[in-house]
Design a protein around this motif. Sequence first.
Motif, PDB file in Angstrom:
ATOM      1  N   VAL A  73       0.518  -0.934  -0.207  1.00 15.94           N
ATOM      2  CA  VAL A  73      -0.374   0.043  -0.315  1.00 15.94           C
ATOM      3  C   VAL A  73       0.823   1.222   0.061  1.00 15.94           C
ATOM      4  O   VAL A  73       1.623   1.170   1.062  1.00 15.94           O
ATOM      5  CB  VAL A  73      -1.297   0.188   1.281  1.00 15.94           C
ATOM      6  N   MET A  74       0.913   1.652  -0.764  1.00 13.37           N
ATOM      7  CA  MET A  74       1.487   3.096  -1.257  1.00 13.37           C
ATOM      8  C   MET A  74       0.817   4.503  -0.754  1.00 13.37           C
ATOM      9  O   MET A  74      -0.557   4.802  -1.107  1.00 13.37           O
ATOM     10  CB  MET A  74       1.937   3.354  -2.287  1.00 13.37           C
ATOM     11  N   ALA A  75       0.806   4.958   0.066  1.00 13.01           N
ATOM     12  CA  ALA A  75      -0.052   5.747   0.514  1.00 13.01           C
ATOM     13  C   ALA A  75       0.753   7.628   0.921  1.00 13.01           C
ATOM     14  O   ALA A  75       2.682   7.367   1.076  1.00 13.01           O
ATOM     15  CB  ALA A  75      -0.571   5.320   1.927  1.00 13.01           C
ATOM     16  N   PRO A  76      -0.011   8.880   0.787  1.00 12.46           N
ATOM     17  CA  PRO A  76       1.645  10.067   1.080  1.00 12.46           C
ATOM     18  C   PRO A  76       1.247  11.019   2.339  1.00 12.46           C
ATOM     19  O   PRO A  76       2.019  11.273   2.212  1.00 12.46           O
ATOM     20  CB  PRO A  76      -0.462  10.824   0.658  1.00 12.46           C
ATOM     21  N   SER A  77       1.080   9.596   3.468  1.00 12.56           N
ATOM     22  CA  SER A  77       0.803   9.623   4.742  1.00 12.56           C
ATOM     23  C   SER A  77       1.232   8.312   6.078  1.00 12.56           C
ATOM     24  O   SER A  77       0.231   7.602   5.615  1.00 12.56           O
ATOM     25  CB  SER A  77       0.189  11.174   5.381  1.00 12.56           C
ATOM     26  N   MET A 147      -2.718   4.651  -2.874  1.00 14.75           N
ATOM     27  CA  MET A 147      -3.709   5.610  -2.652  1.00 14.75           C
ATOM     28  C   MET A 147      -3.217   7.082  -2.554  1.00 14.75           C
ATOM     29  O   MET A 147      -1.552   7.622  -2.277  1.00 14.75           O
ATOM     30  CB  MET A 147      -4.131   5.314  -1.305  1.00 14.75           C
ATOM     31  N   GLY A 148      -4.377   7.509  -2.713  1.00 12.94           N
ATOM     32  CA  GLY A 148      -4.320   9.183  -2.704  1.00 12.94           C
ATOM     33  C   GLY A 148      -4.470   9.779  -1.158  1.00 12.94           C
ATOM     34  O   GLY A 148      -5.076   8.814  -0.474  1.00 12.94           O
ATOM     35  N   GLU A 149      -4.950  10.980  -1.520  1.00 10.93           N
ATOM     36  CA  GLU A 149      -5.045  11.928  -0.196  1.00 10.93           C
ATOM     37  C   GLU A 149      -6.827  11.459   0.255  1.00 10.93           C
ATOM     38  O   GLU A 149      -7.844  11.549  -0.941  1.00 10.93           O
ATOM     39  CB  GLU A 149      -5.012  13.462  -0.337  1.00 10.93           C
ATOM     40  N   LEU A 168       3.482   0.983 -13.680  1.00  9.89           N
ATOM     41  CA  LEU A 168       3.993   1.756 -12.304  1.00  9.89           C
ATOM     42  C   LEU A 168       5.368   1.800 -12.266  1.00  9.89           C
ATOM     43  O   LEU A 168       6.442   1.011 -12.167  1.00  9.89           O
ATOM     44  CB  LEU A 168       3.608   0.780 -11.474  1.00  9.89           C
ATOM     45  N   LYS A 169       5.805   3.129 -12.961  1.00 10.98           N
ATOM     46  CA  LYS A 169       7.007   3.641 -13.260  1.00 10.98           C
ATOM     47  C   LYS A 169       7.633   4.916 -12.889  1.00 10.98           C
ATOM     48  O   LYS A 169       8.236   5.296 -12.113  1.00 10.98           O
ATOM     49  CB  LYS A 169       7.330   3.809 -15.186  1.00 10.98           C
ATOM     50  N   THR A 170       7.019   5.947 -12.683  1.00  6.67           N
ATOM     51  CA  THR A 170       7.261   7.406 -12.970  1.00  6.67           C
ATOM     52  C   THR A 170       6.861   7.632 -11.415  1.00  6.67           C
ATOM     53  O   THR A 170       6.120   6.788 -10.699  1.00  6.67           O
ATOM     54  CB  THR A 170       6.728   8.160 -13.382  1.00  6.67           C
ATOM     55  N   LEU A 171       7.294   8.873 -10.806  1.00  5.43           N
ATOM     56  CA  LEU A 171       7.270   9.105  -9.297  1.00  5.43           C
ATOM     57  C   LEU A 171       5.996   9.465  -9.338  1.00  5.43           C
ATOM     58  O   LEU A 171       5.463   9.720  -7.795  1.00  5.43           O
ATOM     59  CB  LEU A 171       8.502  10.171  -8.742  1.00  5.43           C
ATOM     60  N   ASP A 172       5.344  10.247 -10.308  1.00  6.71           N
ATOM     61  CA  ASP A 172       4.300  11.056  -9.845  1.00  6.71           C
ATOM     62  C   ASP A 172       3.253   9.874 -10.521  1.00  6.71           C
ATOM     63  O   ASP A 172       1.845  11.030 -10.891  1.00  6.71           O
ATOM     64  CB  ASP A 172       4.191  12.552 -11.000  1.00  6.71           C
ATOM     65  N   THR A 173       3.207   8.663  -9.957  1.00  7.48           N
ATOM     66  CA  THR A 173       2.578   8.106 -10.523  1.00  7.48           C
ATOM     67  C   THR A 173       1.046   8.086 -10.135  1.00  7.48           C
ATOM     68  O   THR A 173       0.376   8.232  -8.514  1.00  7.48           O
ATOM     69  CB  THR A 173       2.812   6.253 -10.351  1.00  7.48           C
ATOM     70  N   LYS A 174       0.042   8.061 -10.831  1.00  6.21           N
ATOM     71  CA  LYS A 174      -1.330   8.489 -10.467  1.00  6.21           C
ATOM     72  C   LYS A 174      -1.971   7.408  -9.883  1.00  6.21           C
ATOM     73  O   LYS A 174      -1.664   5.895  -9.327  1.00  6.21           O
ATOM     74  CB  LYS A 174      -2.242   8.494 -11.630  1.00  6.21           C
ATOM     75  N   PRO A 175      -3.437   7.680  -8.232  1.00  8.92           N
ATOM     76  CA  PRO A 175      -3.850   6.187  -7.476  1.00  8.92           C
ATOM     77  C   PRO A 175      -4.359   5.777  -7.975  1.00  8.92           C
ATOM     78  O   PRO A 175      -4.890   5.571  -9.601  1.00  8.92           O
ATOM     79  CB  PRO A 175      -4.772   7.395  -6.366  1.00  8.92           C
ATOM     80  N   GLY A 176      -4.129   4.069  -8.038  1.00 10.75           N
ATOM     81  CA  GLY A 176      -4.649   2.817  -8.362  1.00 10.75           C
ATOM     82  C   GLY A 176      -5.028   1.675  -7.707  1.00 10.75           C
ATOM     83  O   GLY A 176      -2.939   1.871  -7.166  1.00 10.75           O
ATOM     84  N   ILE A 177      -4.344   0.401  -8.826  1.00 10.92           N
ATOM     85  CA  ILE A 177      -4.024  -0.956  -7.910  1.00 10.92           C
ATOM     86  C   ILE A 177      -3.391  -1.169  -9.313  1.00 10.92           C
ATOM     87  O   ILE A 177      -4.848  -1.620 -10.692  1.00 10.92           O
ATOM     88  CB  ILE A 177      -5.623  -1.222  -7.607  1.00 10.92           C
ATOM     89  N   TYR A 178      -2.228  -1.957  -9.509  1.00 16.11           N
ATOM     90  CA  TYR A 178      -1.713  -2.303 -10.254  1.00 16.11           C
ATOM     91  C   TYR A 178      -0.988  -3.826  -9.699  1.00 16.11           C
ATOM     92  O   TYR A 178      -0.235  -3.886  -9.056  1.00 16.11           O
ATOM     93  CB  TYR A 178      -0.369  -1.688  -9.801  1.00 16.11           C
ATOM     94  N   THR A 179      -2.487  -4.403 -10.813  1.00 16.23           N
ATOM     95  CA  THR A 179      -2.261  -5.680  -9.824  1.00 16.23           C
ATOM     96  C   THR A 179      -2.260  -6.481 -11.939  1.00 16.23           C
ATOM     97  O   THR A 179      -3.557  -6.223 -12.378  1.00 16.23           O
ATOM     98  CB  THR A 179      -3.135  -6.346  -9.203  1.00 16.23           C
TER      99      THR A 179
END
Length: 380
Positions: A73-77, A147-149, A168-179
């Motif tokens: 889970v990649m989250a902003p906080s 996850m986004g805010e 899923l490559k760049t640092l500014d990847t948008k929220p989503g489920i990558y699978t």
Amino acid sequence: MVRTGLIFQVRIPSKTDKPGGSPVKQVAKENLLPAPTLLPTIHELDLFKCFQSVLIHLQMLWELVLLGEPVVVMAPSPTISSETVLALVSSINPLKFCCDFRPYFTIHDSEFREYTTRTQAPPNVVLGVTNPFFIKTFQSWPHIIRMGEIRMAGDLPKQVKVKKLSKLKTLDTKPGIYTAYKTFLHKDKILIKRLLKGIQRKRPSEVQSAILRRHLLELTQSFIIPLERYMASLMPLQRSVTPWKTPPQIRPFSQDEFMSTLDHTGPQLTSVLKGDWMGLYRKFFRSPNFDGWYRQRHKEMTQKLESLHLEVICDADLLSWTKDKSEVEIVDLILKLREKLVTRRQQLQVKDGVLDKLDTFINSIIRSLPEDLQTVLNTH
């Protein structure tokens, strides 16, 4: 500045707690002033707040957790990271999550090198991270939730999409489920519509969470009840437990035999969800969650057999049994009964008085032996 006069009421979870147990409640009889502040446990998460942007993918997330799949889970906080991981783990209550999970994982954790290596398959763990560095590091993992805010506004939250891992490559990847995961069961569209309509009508988040929690509970119960029913059928009949023999063995779990029971006693009896339930069970059998569930149920059943055995022994006429037995056999019986008392007194739930009665039996048998043997047995 330190404030005084505050009273906090907390309950520390214990090993005997059931997952999803009742939350801490304020004691009505105590007139504490000021009123104590209740600190919620991890079982009281605001599920709706955690899952609001992934409502249309709830079925997928539940299956990933049920099967013990490696999830990041990649989250902003750290807060969003921790709450999301804990919400995922709690989504399969009352089934115990038997894999590892880290609500907030950092590059300083001791397992960092192990979890980020590409030379072996990812472990069965749910990780919560915030460092953008992990986007590149975890590209080999099969399931990544970005996850986004979290926003609790009255308008409909934007639902994230399922995307290919290759994006899923760049640092500014948008929220989503990558699978690339394909669910075994279909989505519950009625539930999703109900929750989305609740947002439009400004239904309180607590109510939305209650609806969500109940759905997940019923879904897990529909899945686990057939397993519980089959497991119970492996228990030996009570009449086969006799005082003079060791307790009979629990029959081994047969996956094929279990699958053959699903046509008549499967989850379709309690769940409206359609899909490949059998495929889901087959994959579940290979997961740590099944292994943990089976070990715990087998342990409980073994203890139940031991308890029944002790009760049967206490109902038997032990003194009469010893009359035509040799001293060696009698001493052997005493030693075995003592072992049961010592090792089982703290573990087993037996009827009141059973252990005391057994202790009395042992002392009676000892008194019937020659004095030299009595002395030896009483000193051990």
